[in-house]
Design an enzyme around this catalytic site. Sequence first.
Site, mmCIF file in Angstrom:
data_model
loop_
_atom_site.group_PDB
_atom_site.id
_atom_site.type_symbol
_atom_site.label_atom_id
_atom_site.label_comp_id
_atom_site.label_asym_id
_atom_site.label_seq_id
_atom_site.Cartn_x
_atom_site.Cartn_y
_atom_site.Cartn_z
ATOM 1 N N TYR A 52 22.647 99.776 37.567
ATOM 2 C CA TYR A 52 22.971 99.413 36.183
ATOM 3 C C TYR A 52 21.680 99.258 35.388
ATOM 4 O O TYR A 52 20.754 98.589 35.846
ATOM 5 C CB TYR A 52 23.749 98.089 36.134
ATOM 6 C CG TYR A 52 25.135 98.314 35.599
ATOM 7 C CD1 TYR A 52 25.317 98.701 34.275
ATOM 8 C CD2 TYR A 52 26.255 98.188 36.415
ATOM 9 C CE1 TYR A 52 26.579 98.966 33.785
ATOM 10 C CE2 TYR A 52 27.516 98.446 35.924
ATOM 11 C CZ TYR A 52 27.678 98.840 34.610
ATOM 12 O OH TYR A 52 28.923 99.097 34.129
ATOM 13 N N GLU A 54 21.598 98.666 31.637
ATOM 14 C CA GLU A 54 21.902 98.389 30.223
ATOM 15 C C GLU A 54 20.633 98.047 29.461
ATOM 16 O O GLU A 54 19.805 97.270 29.941
ATOM 17 C CB GLU A 54 22.881 97.215 30.111
ATOM 18 C CG GLU A 54 24.310 97.600 30.434
ATOM 19 C CD GLU A 54 25.299 96.506 30.059
ATOM 20 O OE1 GLU A 54 24.866 95.381 29.748
ATOM 21 O OE2 GLU A 54 26.495 96.797 30.076
ATOM 22 N N ASP A 198 24.084 119.091 14.835
ATOM 23 C CA ASP A 198 24.624 119.065 16.197
ATOM 24 C C ASP A 198 24.331 120.410 16.866
ATOM 25 O O ASP A 198 24.979 121.414 16.564
ATOM 26 C CB ASP A 198 26.129 118.798 16.115
ATOM 27 C CG ASP A 198 26.796 118.791 17.479
ATOM 28 O OD1 ASP A 198 26.130 119.095 18.485
ATOM 29 O OD2 ASP A 198 28.006 118.481 17.531
ATOM 30 N N THR A 224 24.333 118.206 23.353
ATOM 31 C CA THR A 224 24.699 118.036 24.748
ATOM 32 C C THR A 224 23.501 118.491 25.575
ATOM 33 O O THR A 224 22.542 119.056 25.043
ATOM 34 C CB THR A 224 25.920 118.890 25.155
ATOM 35 O OG1 THR A 224 25.575 120.264 24.996
ATOM 36 C CG2 THR A 224 27.137 118.558 24.306
ATOM 37 N N LYS A 227 24.837 122.727 28.117
ATOM 38 C CA LYS A 227 25.282 124.065 27.690
ATOM 39 C C LYS A 227 24.103 125.021 27.860
ATOM 40 O O LYS A 227 23.650 125.190 28.982
ATOM 41 C CB LYS A 227 25.877 123.980 26.291
ATOM 42 C CG LYS A 227 27.112 123.051 26.282
ATOM 43 C CD LYS A 227 27.827 122.946 24.951
ATOM 44 C CE LYS A 227 28.960 121.931 25.042
ATOM 45 N NZ LYS A 227 29.640 121.727 23.743
ATOM 46 N N ARG A 233 25.611 117.119 32.853
ATOM 47 C CA ARG A 233 26.530 116.934 31.735
ATOM 48 C C ARG A 233 26.277 115.612 31.017
ATOM 49 O O ARG A 233 26.486 114.545 31.592
ATOM 50 C CB ARG A 233 27.949 116.957 32.302
ATOM 51 C CG ARG A 233 29.092 116.889 31.333
ATOM 52 C CD ARG A 233 30.369 117.269 32.049
ATOM 53 N NE ARG A 233 30.247 118.652 32.500
ATOM 54 C CZ ARG A 233 30.554 119.705 31.739
ATOM 55 N NH1 ARG A 233 31.049 119.547 30.540
ATOM 56 N NH2 ARG A 233 30.383 120.938 32.197
HETATM 57 C C1 LIG Z 1 30.443 120.698 23.250
HETATM 58 C C2 LIG Z 1 30.188 120.129 21.924
HETATM 59 C C3 LIG Z 1 30.226 118.748 21.705
HETATM 60 C C4 LIG Z 1 30.790 117.756 22.683
HETATM 61 O O1 LIG Z 1 30.253 117.669 23.877
HETATM 62 P P1 LIG Z 1 30.984 116.871 25.055
HETATM 63 O O2 LIG Z 1 29.856 116.649 25.986
HETATM 64 O O3 LIG Z 1 32.066 117.756 25.565
HETATM 65 O O4 LIG Z 1 31.516 115.597 24.505
HETATM 66 C C5 LIG Z 1 29.849 118.282 20.460
HETATM 67 N N1 LIG Z 1 29.470 119.121 19.490
HETATM 68 C C6 LIG Z 1 29.460 120.448 19.659
HETATM 69 C C7 LIG Z 1 29.046 121.326 18.520
HETATM 70 C C8 LIG Z 1 29.832 121.005 20.863
HETATM 71 O O5 LIG Z 1 29.854 122.318 21.013
#
Ligand SMILES: *Cc1c(COP(=O)(O)O)cnc(C)c1O
Length: 436
Positions: A52, A54, A198, A224, A227, A233
């Site tokens: 943990y 935090e 994002d 993220t 990807k 993840r």
């Molecule tokens: C995949 C994605 C997310 C969310 O990611 P998670 O890890 O699945 O919660 C947020 N924004 C965009 C643009 C994404 O493609």
Amino acid sequence: MVSALEQYDPQIYELVRQESARESAVIRLIPSENYVSRAVMQASGSCLTNKYAEGYPNKRYYEGQQVTDLIERLAQERAKKIFKADHANVQPYSGSVANLAAYAALIEPGDMIMGMSLTDGGHLTHGWNVSLSSKFYKSVSYPVNPETGRLDYDHIADMAKKHKPKIIISGATAYPREIDFEKFGQIAKDIGAYHVSDIAHIAGLVVAGIHQSPIPYADIVSSTTHKTLRGARGGMLLCKAEHADQVDRAVFPGLQGGPHMHTLTAIAVALAEADTPEFVAYARQIVKNSKALAWKLMEYGFKLMSGGTDNHLILVDLRNKKVGGKKVAKALDRARIVCNYNTIPGDTAPPANPSGLRMGTPAITTRGMKEPEVEQIAGFINRVIDNINNESVIGEVGKEVLLLCSQFPVPGHFIIPNKDNLAALLASGPMTPWLF
Ligand SMILES: *Cc1c(COP(=O)(O)O)cnc(C)c1O
């Protein structure tokens, strides 16, 4: 040697083995998916899951942080270096939580956010109506131009002036073109709004310098880690020094408790991997492969949204093929080609069976596939769609996919198919492609 998992829980062991075999024995074209390295997987499966932590390095709420502090600092420093950011928070459990934290850092509940429409390629968490992001905040969505399939910055600027959102979100989940983050930054500045960018999908391309970076033009950048960035993840936030405290407080204690230290550790490893010439070459090849897929499919008469791609993904408009996205995605899955059905801008078909297919090349590029293999894959896709009601052709394509997969083993996976089991696999029925 019998592993602990195999011994203790043979049922789960067998399912993990099957998933590993599946990932090895199919062509994975879901653009948000990838294969992490053995090193990342090892860190992710390490004892750090036991701790943990935090708080933040040197500001924790439990003792025993001698090691976790060092790991988290390394992850922060590596993220700051490769993204050229002032501040990095590497604790978000996922991209979705990272986005909520970004909003919470900047505005109050009830304020308005403006993001890309989900049906045009935006993400749920950009204010789409079924997401909590549209319940905590008022939200308005901008479309892409249905004729060109591209973002129309003048239109977005007009909408911004009309609705006066407090945050404008740039970034997408299904948009095949480069995004002009500088323009988004200007649009936000003109109305006194914050710009949250994002880059969940394209983070790896940004790190490699293949896609414009939003870092100079956004108040907060959300991503993220799993990807195109090819890590474990999770999520992360990058920002200017002036927002660092707000961002950290929004993640913890605002939205989360203890960070997933095993994931954070694995992300640190992936960030080091991304800081190499090999990674830059990998990211370049992702885009080359994506363009090759686009060109070859267009040669076969497919229509692509926006007429092509600048990044790692394509959106196929199936309307001229007179078959729905769901039926095609399921037939391709039976042929061991895995992608997802997707809405396309201006789609009149229901979201449960939309008119588009989304495909991307990050995973097959990790496997070492290049343009010749991609062209072969485009041929497979074309054959399946031309023979959508012919299971024997679909089965034949599946066998050819298996042959191709056998030449590109996935590191860290059960190597299936390989020369020892290929013949048996090819002889097995089409619906049991990875079991033997
Ligand atoms: C995949 C994605 C997310 C969310 O990611 P998670 O890890 O699945 O919660 C947020 N924004 C965009 C643009 C994404 O493609």
